[in-house]
Design an enzyme around this catalytic site. Structure first.
Site, mmCIF file in Angstrom:
data_model
loop_
_atom_site.group_PDB
_atom_site.id
_atom_site.type_symbol
_atom_site.label_atom_id
_atom_site.label_comp_id
_atom_site.label_asym_id
_atom_site.label_seq_id
_atom_site.Cartn_x
_atom_site.Cartn_y
_atom_site.Cartn_z
ATOM 1 N N SER A 214 0.835 -1.193 0.000
ATOM 2 C CA SER A 214 0.000 0.000 0.000
ATOM 3 C C SER A 214 0.884 1.263 0.000
ATOM 4 O O SER A 214 1.776 1.373 -0.841
ATOM 5 C CB SER A 214 -0.960 -0.049 1.192
ATOM 6 O OG SER A 214 -1.916 0.967 1.097
ATOM 7 N N ASP A 379 -9.241 -2.357 -6.540
ATOM 8 C CA ASP A 379 -9.041 -3.237 -5.372
ATOM 9 C C ASP A 379 -9.805 -2.711 -4.149
ATOM 10 O O ASP A 379 -9.495 -3.066 -3.024
ATOM 11 C CB ASP A 379 -7.548 -3.403 -5.076
ATOM 12 C CG ASP A 379 -6.890 -2.141 -4.532
ATOM 13 O OD1 ASP A 379 -7.569 -1.079 -4.425
ATOM 14 O OD2 ASP A 379 -5.693 -2.189 -4.191
ATOM 15 N N HIS A 414 -7.708 -4.453 -1.318
ATOM 16 C CA HIS A 414 -6.471 -3.710 -1.099
ATOM 17 C C HIS A 414 -5.702 -4.185 0.135
ATOM 18 O O HIS A 414 -4.528 -4.536 0.055
ATOM 19 C CB HIS A 414 -6.814 -2.222 -0.951
ATOM 20 C CG HIS A 414 -5.627 -1.343 -0.841
ATOM 21 N ND1 HIS A 414 -4.830 -1.033 -1.927
ATOM 22 C CD2 HIS A 414 -5.073 -0.721 0.216
ATOM 23 C CE1 HIS A 414 -3.854 -0.240 -1.536
ATOM 24 N NE2 HIS A 414 -3.967 -0.039 -0.240
#
Ligand SMILES: *[C@@H]1O[C@H](CO)[C@@H](O)[C@H](O)[C@H]1NC(C)=O
Ligand SMILES: *[C@@H]1O[C@H](CO)[C@@H](O)[C@H](O)[C@H]1NC(C)=O
Length: 436
Positions: A214, A379, A414
């Site tokens: 991320s 995502d 995600h």
């Protein structure tokens, strides 16, 4: 190396077996596993993990120069360093939560062209160097922050402080692209480089694998892109970015800027407006906004009087009542949005797709109410347009494309990309491959 790889592979196999099989085959594979363990002393490339935005802790210290808006905020913590952003911050009561949002704030210094703390607030990131030094700040999501990956690496023979490292960062700042200065990141990048040099030296000169998830994936990418080419060749074995929030941006941050960072800083006692006020002062608040080069002229925010595309973000910042953010946006973020240089190291880019992801926001009245959201592919956080742009503009560059691999997982969100068993096994496979 040759002798240790079969051992590594069988250890990986063991790791990936379903639990029921695992027990049965444990005896069978025990000898291979021993082989892997024997091989470790001579075998593994060190790995540095950089977790997502809500993972690193932040400590603060208040000096006499601190002039709090709320008088109570200057004394409660007493003297010395205290945990400002930790896995207990979510427990704060209303009064302490007010101090938290105030002390987390940054100010933009136009002379410096950079962000800094409020006067009288000093900060530091604890636990640098250790992969165990960061943990989830959301009590219902203890698996966040690469804990599962860390365990899998340990089962493979990785050891914290020997072959396994972590590089937490201050989550309020965004990494610069080459040519930009950043007081926080110039020091952080030096620290990471030294960590890798030491790790490499301790492991027979083996270059390191750097893995970021991320926002940590963006930090990892910018670390490599900011390093001298020759240094990268000597010290970086492989870069693995898992759902990186790179500077091509995505639509979600527009909503966070307009309405507050709902999921990112979890402090139930802090009112949403206070969190929004804090968020809008942070560099991360103007980071990752959708790039014109990726999103073009499509309307991302629709209001009664005007539509805003990625070209109109400065106007949108003004419209939502945050004219102060325009200058830092223009000076720090805009140049990143057009920066597509490849990291020029072996790169595996991992993403999730097939999950509804905000693509457009419709504000019918004003920006105070939550928008109606139009969803597209992604995502749940990063839009697929941003992923495709990364593949095409960064991954496919000459010199990079021969060592670029993009892996997409349908139906993995995600934050689950670092925890889902399917994704985790592929990530582990990439790490074993990089050890080949
Ligand atoms: C919170 O962090 C501390 C120190 O980093 C750690 O010892 C503790 O286990 C963590 N607690 C939870 C619930 O994650
Ligand atoms: C804004 O975009 C919407 C959807 O694309 C479109 O229907 C509308 O006409 C646009 N409004 C303006 C003022 O351009």
């Amino acid at each position: 190396m040759g002798a240790t790889l079969p051992g590594l592979l069988s250890a990986l196999l063991l790791l990936l077996l379903p639990a029921s099989l695992r027990v049965r085959d444990q005896l069978l594979l025990a000898s291979h596993r021993r082989e892997a363990e024997d091989g470790i002393g001579g075998g593994l490339h060190p790995i540095v993990l950089i977790p997502g935005l809500s993972c690193p802790d932040l400590e603060a210290r208040l000096t006499d120069a601190y002039r709090p808006l709320k008088p109570g905020c200057s004394r409660v913590e007493g003297e010395g360093w205290f945990g400002l952003w930790t896995n207990r911050t979510w427990e704060l009561d209303v009064e302490r939560a007010e101090c938290f949002v105030e002390q987390m704030r940054l100010v933009y210094d136009p002379v410096l062209g950079d962000f800094r703390n409020l006067p009288g607030v000093e900060t530091r990131v604890p636990g640098f160097g250790s992969a165990a030094g960061t943990g989830s700040k959301i009590p219902t999501k203890p698996e966040f922050c690469l804990g599962e990956l860390r365990s899998a690496l340990e089962r493979l023979g990785y050891r914290d402080g020997e072959t396994l490292f972590g590089a937490p960062y201050d989550p309020r700042y965004a990494p610069p692209v080459p040519g930009q200065t950043s007081v926080f990141y110039s020091r952080y990048f030096r620290q990471v480089a030294r960590l890798i040099e030491d790790a490499s030296e301790r492991n027979n000169g083996r270059p390191a694998i750097v893995l970021g998830h991320s926002f940590g994936g963006a930090v990892a990418l910018e670390f490599v892109r900011n390093s001298p080419l020759q240094w990268r060749d000597s010290f970086i074995r492989h870069l693995i970015t898992v759902a990186p929030t790179w500077s091509g941006g995505y639509v979600n941050p527009l909503m966070a800027f307009a309405s507050g960072p709902a999921g990112l800083f979890f402090v139930p006692a802090a009112p949403q407006l206070a969190m929004r006020w804090m968020w809008r002062t942070l560099e991360i608040g103007v980071a990752n906004l959708p790039s014109p080069a990726v999103f073009g002229r499509r309307p991302l925010v629709i209001t009664r009087n005007r539509n805003y595309s990625a070209y109109d973000i400065a106007d949108l910042l003004v419209a939502v009542g945050s004219a102060d953010a325009v200058r830092p946006f223009r000076e720090r973020e805009l140049p990143k949005m057009e920066f597509f240089e490849a990291p020029m190291v072996p790169l595996t880019y991992i993403s999730g797709v097939g999950i509804p992801t905000p693509e457009q926001m419709i504000y019918r009245d004003d920006f105070e109410r939550q928008p109606e959201v139009v969803y597209g592919d992604g995502d749940d956080t990063i839009n697929v347009a941003s992923m495709l742009a990364f593949e095409e503009k960064v991954g496919m560059q000459p010199g990079q494309k021969e060592r670029f691999k993009s892996i997409k997982f349908a139906g993995i969100r995600h934050s689950s990309l670092a925890t889902d068993e399917r994704a985790l096994s592929v990530i582990m496979n990439e790490i074993v491959e990089a050890n080949r």
